[in-house]
Enzyme design. Sequence first.
Site, mmCIF file in Angstrom:
data_model
loop_
_atom_site.group_PDB
_atom_site.id
_atom_site.type_symbol
_atom_site.label_atom_id
_atom_site.label_comp_id
_atom_site.label_asym_id
_atom_site.label_seq_id
_atom_site.Cartn_x
_atom_site.Cartn_y
_atom_site.Cartn_z
ATOM 1 N N GLU C 29 35.585 60.016 13.830
ATOM 2 C CA GLU C 29 35.181 58.683 14.271
ATOM 3 C C GLU C 29 33.987 58.798 15.217
ATOM 4 O O GLU C 29 34.103 59.386 16.289
ATOM 5 C CB GLU C 29 36.370 57.998 14.958
ATOM 6 C CG GLU C 29 37.484 57.691 13.965
ATOM 7 C CD GLU C 29 38.872 57.590 14.578
ATOM 8 O OE1 GLU C 29 38.984 57.592 15.819
ATOM 9 O OE2 GLU C 29 39.846 57.506 13.816
ATOM 10 N N GLU C 71 42.825 57.647 10.876
ATOM 11 C CA GLU C 71 43.037 59.082 11.073
ATOM 12 C C GLU C 71 43.766 59.730 9.902
ATOM 13 O O GLU C 71 43.473 60.859 9.513
ATOM 14 C CB GLU C 71 43.813 59.335 12.368
ATOM 15 C CG GLU C 71 43.036 59.008 13.640
ATOM 16 C CD GLU C 71 43.035 57.530 13.980
ATOM 17 O OE1 GLU C 71 43.778 56.767 13.326
ATOM 18 O OE2 GLU C 71 42.294 57.123 14.886
ATOM 19 N N PHE C 94 40.993 61.710 20.573
ATOM 20 C CA PHE C 94 42.073 62.016 21.516
ATOM 21 C C PHE C 94 43.267 62.576 20.745
ATOM 22 O O PHE C 94 43.675 61.999 19.738
ATOM 23 C CB PHE C 94 42.488 60.762 22.280
ATOM 24 C CG PHE C 94 41.427 60.260 23.215
ATOM 25 C CD1 PHE C 94 41.364 60.706 24.525
ATOM 26 C CD2 PHE C 94 40.464 59.363 22.771
ATOM 27 C CE1 PHE C 94 40.369 60.257 25.380
ATOM 28 C CE2 PHE C 94 39.467 58.906 23.631
ATOM 29 C CZ PHE C 94 39.418 59.353 24.939
ATOM 30 N N ASP C 96 46.189 62.392 21.285
ATOM 31 C CA ASP C 96 47.264 61.395 21.230
ATOM 32 C C ASP C 96 47.284 60.659 19.880
ATOM 33 O O ASP C 96 48.319 60.159 19.451
ATOM 34 C CB ASP C 96 47.078 60.365 22.339
ATOM 35 C CG ASP C 96 46.772 61.036 23.678
ATOM 36 O OD1 ASP C 96 47.626 60.995 24.560
ATOM 37 O OD2 ASP C 96 45.672 61.622 23.815
ATOM 38 N N PHE C 97 46.128 60.597 19.213
ATOM 39 C CA PHE C 97 46.051 59.859 17.943
ATOM 40 C C PHE C 97 46.724 60.607 16.794
ATOM 41 O O PHE C 97 46.763 60.126 15.661
ATOM 42 C CB PHE C 97 44.592 59.550 17.577
ATOM 43 C CG PHE C 97 43.846 58.756 18.618
ATOM 44 C CD1 PHE C 97 44.511 58.125 19.667
ATOM 45 C CD2 PHE C 97 42.460 58.650 18.559
ATOM 46 C CE1 PHE C 97 43.819 57.413 20.637
ATOM 47 C CE2 PHE C 97 41.763 57.931 19.524
ATOM 48 C CZ PHE C 97 42.431 57.320 20.563
ATOM 49 N N HIS C 140 46.227 58.328 26.150
ATOM 50 C CA HIS C 140 44.965 59.066 26.026
ATOM 51 C C HIS C 140 44.926 60.294 26.929
ATOM 52 O O HIS C 140 43.850 60.777 27.258
ATOM 53 C CB HIS C 140 43.770 58.171 26.383
ATOM 54 C CG HIS C 140 43.474 57.098 25.389
ATOM 55 N ND1 HIS C 140 44.245 55.969 25.271
ATOM 56 C CD2 HIS C 140 42.493 56.976 24.463
ATOM 57 C CE1 HIS C 140 43.743 55.193 24.327
ATOM 58 N NE2 HIS C 140 42.682 55.783 23.804
#
Lengths: 321, 380, 342
Positions: C29, C71, C94, C96-97, C140
């Site tokens: 991204e 993602e 991140f 976290d994604f 994040h």
Amino acid sequence: MQIARETLLRSYRAMRTIRMFEERLHVEFATGEIPGFVHLYCGEEASAVGVCANLTDNDTIASTHRGHGHCIAKGVEVAGMMAEIYGRSTGVCRGKGGSMHIADLACGMLGANGIVGGGPPLICGAALSHKTLRDGGVAVAFYGDGASNEGTTLESLNLASVWQLPAVFVVEDNGYGEATAASFACAGTQKARAAGFGMPYIECDGSDYFAVHEAAGEAIAHARAGKGPVMLHVHLQRWYGHFEGDAMTYRAPNEVAEARRDHDCLKLFRERVTQAGLFEDSVLDEVDAAVTDEIEAAVMQAKDDPLPQSADLLADVYVRY
Amino acid sequence: MTPDITPITMPKFGLAMTEGKIAGWLVEPGTQVTAGEELVDIETSKITNTFESPVAGLLRRHVAANGEMLPVGALIGIVADAAVADTDIDAFITRFQADFAAASDQPDGAEAADEPVMMQVGAHSLRVHDRGAGDGTPLVLIHGFGGDLKNWMLNHAALAHGRRVIAFDLPGHGGSSKDVGPGTLAFFADVTAQLLAHLDLSRVHVMGHSLGGGIALTLARTRPALVASLTLIAPAGLGPQINMDFINGFIEADRVRGLQDVLKYLVHDKSLIGRRMADDVLRYKRLDGAEAALRQVAEACFPGGKQGDDLRPVLAGADVPVTLIWGQADEILPVVQADGLPGSVTRHLLPAIGHMPQLESATAVNEVVGAFIGHEVATA
Amino acid sequence: MSKKSFRQAINEALRQEMRRDPTVILMGEDVAGGRGGSAGTQDAWGGVLGVTKGLYEEFGETRVLDTPITEASYIGAAAGAAVTGLRPVAELMFVDFVGCCLDQIMNQAAKFRYMFGGKARTPLVIRAMYGAGFNAAAQHSQALYPLFTHIPGLKVVIPSSPYEAKGLLISAIRDDDPVIFLENKVMYDVEEDVPDEPYAIPFGEANLTREGDDVTIVAFGRMVGMANEAADRLAKKGIGCTVIDPRTTSPLDSETILDCVADTGRLVIVDESSPRCNMATDIAALVAEEAFDSLRAPIRRVVPPHTPVPFATVLETLYMPSVEKIEAAVTATMNHRVTEKV
């Protein structure tokens, strides 16, 4: 469209091989000799074979949990598949994958897949490889009506369109995702979904090899020409349960019987080619006999083949660790 | 804080910004600005962004000039009513800066001098450490196979009195570029001569260790005018034998553990080879091209596991002073190779010392070399 | 050799490997950013924190691919491309994604080789930012390396400095297995000397950043710097610490950890990931099992509490391991006295 005689004969043999492979598994599974669980492709043979007849080893496919048909249609070796399903070290995956993970990258088969919707993102990547390496290849994702609702699938339709990938998305719509009907689980239409992502949509009757071959040919040619992805919606009937042992209490008693009677792709193929005078029945009978022998030999061999050794447990987690 | 004075400070754009550069003020002092009006372009390591005035008012000062790099929160400008006196603004700025400096408290980096530098010499990029000054004839230090200028860390400064002492990384080694051409002694002697020409040096003392000793001898043969004297420490070229377990092990080791074991061949006192030394060597060894360069050198200089060059004739014909230093416990090149040399060669054979006397017996080596290369050397 | 930031070191590794090998591609991204925007700019961001800046300019749109914010599809595409001839470096932004695409990592890329009986090579790198310290709050800021370490088939890399980042990323790109490469987002502006040339640091070999006789400290990523600082402060008090940076959590250099614990007899593990089933528990188990007799004091873990990462600075500071917390743990382990059972 004119199809070469040898392509037709090869396709018939592939369809017959899938049918016999699956019917034999149906029988053998019931004996308890096959570990794990299997999902049978019977009734859907013309889809895999009609699509893959338009592909070469240079092209890539990704399959589903119901993957035996796609493997055979793409050229994975039948004896190795049978040995794999029996969990033998001679299996195509050395007994470490089983029914749901049969793969053979050498012939462009990226694997059956235990995860519903697992394949379409991978196919975006395979298509990206074809595009980046300029090898002329096309990547084809087979997935069911159930997987058509997965976020991964919808994301992949978008990504393939955004990147203009040489990809074909084949929705094998057999009307059921596990025990739930597509009429309940799929909102809108596949056609509208394709339109929503700006890609062409083609649909066809999956019991008609000739219809699938033609529709897939058009879709694959479009993708191969660099014009972007296509959705091919194939209408199918599943002859057995979601998995072996599924009593299919969710289907009307006559549904499968009618499918077997009216939508048998092998029967329809035979009628069509014999009536057109392309083949004598005897030629096709010979194929049937040869396939019967091949499956019998594969089962006998698989039962006899060695089991994996304890050292195999730790092998091939990494290329190097 | 004075309520009428609004400090404009270096903004923080995004998560990671810690400092920014004033790319250009968009508003001159004395201009009335509105809140949200574009005030100044700020450049960060990733992007240039326009900072909008957080308040309405009269921009009185640019505290930071165009091009200044400042941490987030540093004062860059002042907005204040026209009625506020300049002296009040000055006082405000002084107070703000003092507070800000106290809060950030970043020590200035010390000036780095006396460091190796990179030099482009012909086709090669060489790391060169040039230390010392004076009228004495300069001394050039040539390290051995797989070494670098740090091999001289206990000698370089000690010898750099009254003269320049120049150490450098051979091509394929240390921080120098990795092309070693044919990888022969003649090649390295040629590069050494090019470096001397580049440094405008016409005559130097040459000290070489191991392969570097072979290079020094080759230089004395091919360019005798350059060489004022030769100091050879366990030099190559005086016999066929060489420890190929060391050579091959050194080439192949890509981890500290394995390399540490290999490096132990170099010294008699094995405790000298710490993990950190292996770490330092690996830093250069793992550069792309380093391993291939070492292989090339090994193939060119030690074909079939033997030393390919016989440089004894050079010593026989040398008309400059030669000193030879060798550890009696050398496990790479056996000390017997120091035998049978012309009487003009002064030999210093050190007991219980391995292949690197300059490291393992630095004081003795420095004394020998200091005395040898001239009385002009002052003792530190 | 010149001073380079963590960000520049990573950028240089990507650039040099892309020059060396035309099958290396980048996707993610806004790895370029600006595509289709009204300004007509290209390479507008170069990654959300500018790490990939300038690569689009050099390598163009066929090798630096911006993706939609999806993602699952692009991480899956990276896996699919990796088994069909490319060497993708996919940026997850991140870490976290990963919740949006874990299947593609855990069930697909990680398992291809084993499931397919050794017939697949999956040279895939997934880069992602991790770590707290930026007030980026619960979604994040996580340090999810234990999650990946748990999955056989993945390699997990956590560089602790710019030098380490460049050499380990080059190794990751050249590796034929899927590699998760985790960058601490607080470290992008940290600078040190980094060679201009490409170099590869092998996986599975720990680096010792300090050597001392009294206590072994194992730390990961950004925690290595904190452990070094604590070790330096403790050295002034006469306590010698060995600091181990394992570099990779999978493979893990257990040999070096066990050797050092055998020498010091005391172990402190500094891990900024959530404390249950993290690297600290993993290493504590390893040492308890393999080096029990060497231990002269209980193993201490410097880890955050079992909470999400908080937002407010005061809470985030409380949450994180710190130099002071490490010092306290080392001091506690030094003060431990074995009480004889009677």
